[in-house]
Motif scaffolding. Structure first.
Motif, mmCIF file in Angstrom:
data_model
loop_
_atom_site.group_PDB
_atom_site.id
_atom_site.type_symbol
_atom_site.label_atom_id
_atom_site.label_comp_id
_atom_site.label_asym_id
_atom_site.label_seq_id
_atom_site.Cartn_x
_atom_site.Cartn_y
_atom_site.Cartn_z
ATOM 1 N N HIS A 54 46.839 48.860 37.754
ATOM 2 C CA HIS A 54 48.474 48.182 37.887
ATOM 3 C C HIS A 54 48.672 48.015 39.639
ATOM 4 N N ARG A 55 47.581 47.982 40.457
ATOM 5 C CA ARG A 55 47.837 47.670 41.782
ATOM 6 C C ARG A 55 48.444 46.434 42.211
ATOM 7 N N HIS A 56 48.870 46.439 43.175
ATOM 8 C CA HIS A 56 49.422 45.056 43.862
ATOM 9 C C HIS A 56 48.001 44.068 43.966
ATOM 10 N N SER A 57 48.140 42.923 43.856
ATOM 11 C CA SER A 57 46.646 42.048 43.784
ATOM 12 C C SER A 57 46.144 42.154 45.205
ATOM 13 N N VAL A 58 46.912 42.431 46.359
ATOM 14 C CA VAL A 58 46.281 42.509 47.764
ATOM 15 C C VAL A 58 45.760 43.833 48.128
ATOM 16 N N ARG A 60 43.245 46.790 47.859
ATOM 17 C CA ARG A 60 41.972 46.672 47.218
ATOM 18 C C ARG A 60 41.541 48.181 46.483
ATOM 19 N N ASP A 74 43.969 44.436 51.767
ATOM 20 C CA ASP A 74 43.246 43.284 52.360
ATOM 21 C C ASP A 74 44.242 42.466 52.992
ATOM 22 N N ALA A 77 44.042 38.288 52.224
ATOM 23 C CA ALA A 77 44.434 37.874 51.082
ATOM 24 C C ALA A 77 46.273 38.186 51.218
ATOM 25 N N PRO A 83 40.527 36.128 49.789
ATOM 26 C CA PRO A 83 40.360 37.938 50.145
ATOM 27 C C PRO A 83 38.960 37.822 50.688
ATOM 28 N N ILE A 156 54.606 43.594 49.378
ATOM 29 C CA ILE A 156 53.832 44.533 48.482
ATOM 30 C C ILE A 156 54.990 45.379 48.064
#
Length: 311
Positions: A54-58, A60, A74, A77, A83, A156
């Protein structure tokens, strides 16, 4: 690269002289980007990363570095580009912003350059990625984009601008609102302006915003030329340390040497090292120092100044 980042003392001498050093690097393309070296702890090859659910999409993943676990972002991204596809040959820039440590994944790291803030310019209005830029400059006939890391981090981890109930003085806020109290804020980060404005609205204070130290100084001089009593018009100046064209230290120096402005209440508000900035506060004559971003601490300082003026 580690040798270039060894001497913090040597780099700090540049701050206050309206100079800075930038670390130049690339992401996934040919465009060159930059971060202020003073905020960088080290540059290392990308270490093994551990994914988080469940981490933020950017983000890594996380890594363990020098007895602490840090999130690894990243950067490509995070500013809306594709990315980084191959991170095995990339680098991680370890930075400290707003009292927290994070790693940014980047592509190739180029070099460090020493520049005068006067050649660091605000991003052009309407540019596509200006939302993630604090400034641009030209090096070797190429445009270099200086990234707004505070903006990246705010995406973020959304910032909280609420003031604790045990800190907020409602009666003082009502007085400030009735008196239409205003302060001037100089900062090159749109995010920082939003943070301060949203916090100070709870205190009944309006914020006049400019993007750098030179704009702030020019505005103060224009008010004087127009016959405006600056000390009655604004009760405080909050300035970032690092800004295009004129940094906060130079701005404070220029204010202190002007007999018409020398008594203006000036507060340095920055994500740079607190211990170093306290020394610079004493050197250039600021009235206070605030680390970004702490709503209660900001409210405490502003309310203290308001009590002096309104009670």
């Amino acid at each position: 690269m580690s040798k270039l980042l060894e001497s913090v003392d040597a780099r700090t001498k540049l701050v206050g002289e309206n100079r800075l050093e930038l670390l130049l690097f690339k992401l996934s393309g040919r465009q060159m980007y930059a971060l202020n070296v003073f905020k960088i702890q080290e540059v290392v090859q990308i270490p093994p990363l551990t994914a988080m659910p469940h981490r933020h999409s950017v983000v890594r993943g996380v890594t363990h570095l020098r007895d602490q676990t840090i999130s690894v972002i990243d950067l490509s991204a995070a500013i809306g580009l594709r990315p980084l596809a191959d991170i095995t040959n990339g680098n991680m820039i370890v930075t400290e912003y707003n009292r927290s440590i994070q790693g940014f994944l980047v592509g190739s790291v180029d070099r460090i350059v020493n520049l005068n803030w006067e050649v660091i310019l605000p991003p052009p209005t309407g540019s596509g990625r200006a939302h993630f830029l604090t400034a641009i400059t030209h090096i070797d006939n190429h445009i270099v984009e200086v990234l707004d890391v505070e903006r990246v981090l705010a995406d973020i981890i959304p910032y909280d601008t609420r003031v604790s109930q045990d800190v907020l003085d409602a009666d003082l806020a009502a007085k400030a609102k009735a008196k239409k109290m205003k302060l001037l804020m100089a900062d090159d980060s749109i995010t920082a302006h939003g943070q301060v404005r949203d916090t100070l609205k709870h205190l009944g204070v309006d914020v006049i915003s400019v993007q750098d130290g030179l704009q702030a100084l020019q505005l103060l001089h224009r008010w004087l030329d127009e016959g405006i009593d600056v000390h009655a018009h604004i009760f405080m100046l909050i300035t970032d340390a690092e800004m295009p064209e004129m940094d906060g230290y130079r701005l404070t120096h220029e204010i202190r040497k002007d007999p018409r402005l020398k008594d203006l209440f000036v507060v340095l508000h920055t994500s740079l090292s607190g211990s170093f900035n306290q020394a610079m506060v004493d050197k250039v004559g600021c009235d206070g120092f605030l680390s970004k971003f702490q709503p209660d601490t900001l409210a405490d300082l502003v309310q203290s100044r308001l009590r002096t003026l309104l009670n």
